[in-house]
Design a protein around this motif. Sequence first.
Motif, PDB file in Angstrom:
ATOM      1  N   PRO A 195       0.805  -1.225   0.000  1.00  0.00           N
ATOM      2  CA  PRO A 195       0.000   0.000   0.000  1.00  0.00           C
ATOM      3  C   PRO A 195       0.839   1.277   0.000  1.00  0.00           C
ATOM      4  CG  PRO A 195      -0.835  -1.564   1.615  1.00  0.00           C
ATOM      5  CD  PRO A 195       0.483  -2.074   1.173  1.00  0.00           C
ATOM      6  N   ASN A 196       2.047   1.209   0.547  1.00  0.00           N
ATOM      7  CA  ASN A 196       2.889   2.402   0.637  1.00  0.00           C
ATOM      8  C   ASN A 196       3.603   2.725  -0.669  1.00  0.00           C
ATOM      9  OD1 ASN A 196       2.247   2.649   3.382  1.00  0.00           O
ATOM     10  ND2 ASN A 196       3.944   1.325   3.999  1.00  0.00           N
ATOM     11  N   TYR A 197       3.968   1.689  -1.430  1.00  0.00           N
ATOM     12  CA  TYR A 197       4.812   1.916  -2.605  1.00  0.00           C
ATOM     13  C   TYR A 197       4.114   1.651  -3.937  1.00  0.00           C
ATOM     14  CZ  TYR A 197       8.439   1.805   0.989  1.00  0.00           C
ATOM     15  OH  TYR A 197       9.195   2.053   2.107  1.00  0.00           O
ATOM     16  N   CYS A 198       3.008   0.922  -3.931  1.00  0.00           N
ATOM     17  CA  CYS A 198       2.291   0.642  -5.184  1.00  0.00           C
ATOM     18  C   CYS A 198       1.078   1.565  -5.264  1.00  0.00           C
ATOM     19  CB  CYS A 198       1.872  -0.827  -5.252  1.00  0.00           C
ATOM     20  SG  CYS A 198       3.260  -1.988  -5.223  1.00  0.00           S
ATOM     21  N   ASN A 199       1.324   2.795  -5.672  1.00  0.00           N
ATOM     22  CA  ASN A 199       0.273   3.816  -5.716  1.00  0.00           C
ATOM     23  C   ASN A 199      -0.458   3.769  -7.057  1.00  0.00           C
ATOM     24  OD1 ASN A 199       1.217   4.820  -3.163  1.00  0.00           O
ATOM     25  ND2 ASN A 199       2.875   5.851  -4.271  1.00  0.00           N
ATOM     26  N   LYS A 211       3.639   7.248 -10.071  1.00  0.00           N
ATOM     27  CA  LYS A 211       2.316   6.635  -9.999  1.00  0.00           C
ATOM     28  C   LYS A 211       2.234   5.408 -10.908  1.00  0.00           C
ATOM     29  CE  LYS A 211      -0.666   8.943  -7.317  1.00  0.00           C
ATOM     30  NZ  LYS A 211      -1.606   8.289  -6.367  1.00  0.00           N
ATOM     31  N   VAL A 212       1.540   4.379 -10.430  1.00  0.00           N
ATOM     32  CA  VAL A 212       1.281   3.195 -11.250  1.00  0.00           C
ATOM     33  C   VAL A 212      -0.004   3.445 -12.026  1.00  0.00           C
ATOM     34  CG1 VAL A 212       0.846   0.713 -11.249  1.00  0.00           C
ATOM     35  CG2 VAL A 212       2.412   1.708  -9.568  1.00  0.00           C
ATOM     36  N   GLU A 213       0.119   3.526 -13.346  1.00  0.00           N
ATOM     37  CA  GLU A 213      -1.005   3.944 -14.178  1.00  0.00           C
ATOM     38  C   GLU A 213      -1.627   2.762 -14.919  1.00  0.00           C
ATOM     39  OE1 GLU A 213       0.700   6.988 -16.581  1.00  0.00           O
ATOM     40  OE2 GLU A 213       0.963   8.385 -14.905  1.00  0.00           O
ATOM     41  N   LEU A 214      -2.685   3.058 -15.667  1.00  0.00           N
ATOM     42  CA  LEU A 214      -3.463   2.037 -16.365  1.00  0.00           C
ATOM     43  C   LEU A 214      -2.616   1.144 -17.275  1.00  0.00           C
ATOM     44  CD1 LEU A 214      -6.365   0.953 -16.967  1.00  0.00           C
ATOM     45  CD2 LEU A 214      -6.447   2.578 -18.867  1.00  0.00           C
ATOM     46  N   PRO A 215      -1.734   1.693 -18.134  1.00  0.00           N
ATOM     47  CA  PRO A 215      -0.942   0.809 -19.014  1.00  0.00           C
ATOM     48  C   PRO A 215      -0.026  -0.134 -18.239  1.00  0.00           C
ATOM     49  CG  PRO A 215      -0.881   3.094 -19.787  1.00  0.00           C
ATOM     50  CD  PRO A 215      -1.493   3.119 -18.435  1.00  0.00           C
ATOM     51  N   HIS A 216       0.460   0.320 -17.089  1.00  0.00           N
ATOM     52  CA  HIS A 216       1.361  -0.528 -16.302  1.00  0.00           C
ATOM     53  C   HIS A 216       0.606  -1.738 -15.750  1.00  0.00           C
ATOM     54  CE1 HIS A 216       3.163   3.693 -15.490  1.00  0.00           C
ATOM     55  NE2 HIS A 216       3.671   3.188 -16.609  1.00  0.00           N
ATOM     56  N   THR A 244       7.063  -2.327 -10.918  1.00  0.00           N
ATOM     57  CA  THR A 244       8.327  -2.476 -11.640  1.00  0.00           C
ATOM     58  C   THR A 244       8.230  -1.895 -13.040  1.00  0.00           C
ATOM     59  OG1 THR A 244       8.866  -4.492 -10.398  1.00  0.00           O
ATOM     60  CG2 THR A 244      10.032  -4.146 -12.468  1.00  0.00           C
ATOM     61  N   ILE A 245       7.105  -2.123 -13.724  1.00  0.00           N
ATOM     62  CA  ILE A 245       6.922  -1.575 -15.078  1.00  0.00           C
ATOM     63  C   ILE A 245       6.911  -0.050 -15.021  1.00  0.00           C
ATOM     64  CG2 ILE A 245       5.321  -1.443 -17.026  1.00  0.00           C
ATOM     65  CD1 ILE A 245       4.427  -4.328 -16.219  1.00  0.00           C
ATOM     66  N   ALA A 246       6.275   0.513 -14.002  1.00  0.00           N
ATOM     67  CA  ALA A 246       6.284   1.973 -13.830  1.00  0.00           C
ATOM     68  C   ALA A 246       7.698   2.474 -13.553  1.00  0.00           C
ATOM     69  CB  ALA A 246       5.341   2.372 -12.699  1.00  0.00           C
ATOM     70  N   ASP A 247       8.475   1.699 -12.807  1.00  0.00           N
ATOM     71  CA  ASP A 247       9.870   2.088 -12.535  1.00  0.00           C
ATOM     72  C   ASP A 247      10.693   2.094 -13.815  1.00  0.00           C
ATOM     73  OD1 ASP A 247       9.363   2.388  -9.856  1.00  0.00           O
ATOM     74  OD2 ASP A 247      10.110   0.410  -9.287  1.00  0.00           O
ATOM     75  N   LEU A 248      10.390   1.194 -14.749  1.00  0.00           N
ATOM     76  CA  LEU A 248      11.100   1.192 -16.033  1.00  0.00           C
ATOM     77  C   LEU A 248      10.866   2.488 -16.790  1.00  0.00           C
ATOM     78  CD1 LEU A 248      10.531  -2.494 -17.194  1.00  0.00           C
ATOM     79  CD2 LEU A 248      12.754  -1.374 -16.969  1.00  0.00           C
ATOM     80  N   GLU A 249       9.716   3.117 -16.551  1.00  0.00           N
ATOM     81  CA  GLU A 249       9.423   4.413 -17.175  1.00  0.00           C
ATOM     82  C   GLU A 249       9.754   5.574 -16.246  1.00  0.00           C
ATOM     83  OE1 GLU A 249       5.401   4.445 -18.552  1.00  0.00           O
ATOM     84  OE2 GLU A 249       5.641   2.631 -19.771  1.00  0.00           O
ATOM     85  N   GLU A 265      -7.971   4.761 -12.384  1.00  0.00           N
ATOM     86  CA  GLU A 265      -8.212   3.947 -13.583  1.00  0.00           C
ATOM     87  C   GLU A 265      -7.487   2.598 -13.484  1.00  0.00           C
ATOM     88  OE1 GLU A 265      -7.090   6.990 -13.519  1.00  0.00           O
ATOM     89  OE2 GLU A 265      -8.610   8.254 -14.505  1.00  0.00           O
ATOM     90  N   ALA A 266      -6.259   2.621 -12.961  1.00  0.00           N
ATOM     91  CA  ALA A 266      -5.490   1.382 -12.823  1.00  0.00           C
ATOM     92  C   ALA A 266      -6.154   0.447 -11.821  1.00  0.00           C
ATOM     93  CB  ALA A 266      -4.062   1.696 -12.405  1.00  0.00           C
ATOM     94  N   LEU A 267      -6.647   1.004 -10.719  1.00  0.00           N
ATOM     95  CA  LEU A 267      -7.306   0.199  -9.703  1.00  0.00           C
ATOM     96  C   LEU A 267      -8.601  -0.408 -10.236  1.00  0.00           C
ATOM     97  CD1 LEU A 267      -7.016  -0.691  -6.749  1.00  0.00           C
ATOM     98  CD2 LEU A 267      -8.391   1.301  -6.093  1.00  0.00           C
TER      99      LEU A 267
END
Length: 511
Positions: free
Chosen positions: A448-452, A493-498, A484-489, A456-458
């Motif tokens: 919950p702290n790091y996977c924001n 924020k962890v968004e819908l495409p991730h 991790t995919i968001a970190d590659l970019e 739309e993603a939720l």
Amino acid sequence: MSSVRVYSAGIVGLDANIVDVEVDSTPGLHFFNIVGLPDKSVEESKDRIASAIRNCGFGTPSQKNRRVIVNLAPADMKKEGSAYDLPIAVGYLLSTDQVKFNPQGIIFLGELSLDGSIRRVNGVLPTVFAASKTGFKEVILPRENISEAQIVKNIRITGVSSLKEATEHLDKSVVQPQAEPLDFESFVSKHESGDGLTFDSIKGQESAKRALIIAASGGHNILMSGPPGSGKTLLARSLTSILPPMDFEESIEVTKIYSVCGLTQDKPLLVARPFRNPHHTISPVAIVGGGNVPKPGEISLAHRGILFLDEIPEFPRGVLESLRQPIENGDIVISRAAYNVKFPCKFMLVGAMNPCPCGNNGDISRECLCSPAMIAKYRSRLSGPLLDRIDIQINVPRETFDKIHGNFSGITAEKAKNMVLNVRKIQSERFKNATLKTNSEMGPKEIPNYCNLTAEALNLLRKADETFGLSARSQHKIMKLARTIADLEAVEKVELPHVAEAINLRVIAES
């Protein structure tokens, strides 16, 4: 001086415990006995020690008519191995006044040959660490083990090649030089190496390479399914080439494991990440560790590296199911009547399998000869709970002729490694105040702290749950993958495409 005490050490798990070697020598009918729960190799050392003492020019117990009792304390700890030869011999010589020195602050390790020469022993690194922490000033060990002991600073490391050499050093007639401490940075720069197989060696399979980059970036487990010859094994072996080098702490952890198992192969420090590829006939004890005196298994030998199970459905069910708890916890506890030992095993599980017994299911160029029942039985060899613990599950189709033999240029090995390094740096900063190193290690408290996730993603994750009936573990795996995919970019924020890509990587497409 009839009774003396010198010091050695015994390995329990990955740690060394200091052992007091008490030698009592009195005149009388020749008698030589070792007590203190020794195993067969320690009991048999009496003849080796006597021959070594005689061939180095000293008087043996039989020559001097001595009753010799050796006590290895603490008596409730099982003593095994040949490392006690040198301390017992030195203790006897000291007790019979054939050498004179102060044994306080010195640890002895070494196996004696009949001619008095000293052979290498296992478990030197944890022993030297234990000696340093408990206030000892010097470790006298086989010359062949010097490089392994050089890692530890603030303690004198003295290598000797024979019992005679050791006694000359102790009575200061011929003092042996002190080994210089190892400089980690310069050592890594000289010894970084691989098997030469990189992404550049593999033509095509760009989607699989993308999945491997994500897996390497976040330390995620991955399962590849595809027909024979599609490149699954090559992809797995090339994975080590894009993983970041181990830091000093990781190198020490891995080297201690290999030192206990006697697998350092004259390398003072292991800097390349482990790649373990056991055969499918392996037993549960060999994979997780164990034995009367517990030793690390393949999952611990793969610590901070890769455990590759090729043709994973061929492994015995008991072996595969034994991986479930270590994958989740990152360690394995081996319990025996006299021992309760914990071994670290934070590894990336990489599996490869065919889609069916004949391997052609889903292949557009070859006909599958398997019935639906055969395919279902084959795939059921991997249980649902085990699959639930594998973050990435992808298909690896057979590559086209043009891509294999053409000049198709995909992602290079150098670019892939740089991508992984950048993501690992982001994670290192993120977890600087925690004990975690990668996104895959996050638990329910950290997610919950790091996977924001954005709204739309939720919402997409909710729809995936409704469609696939995802378990709570699967939802967490998807969130960590998306992180991790968001970190590659390099986005916060962890968004819908991730999340969409994470969901796509999570489930093998049914044929």
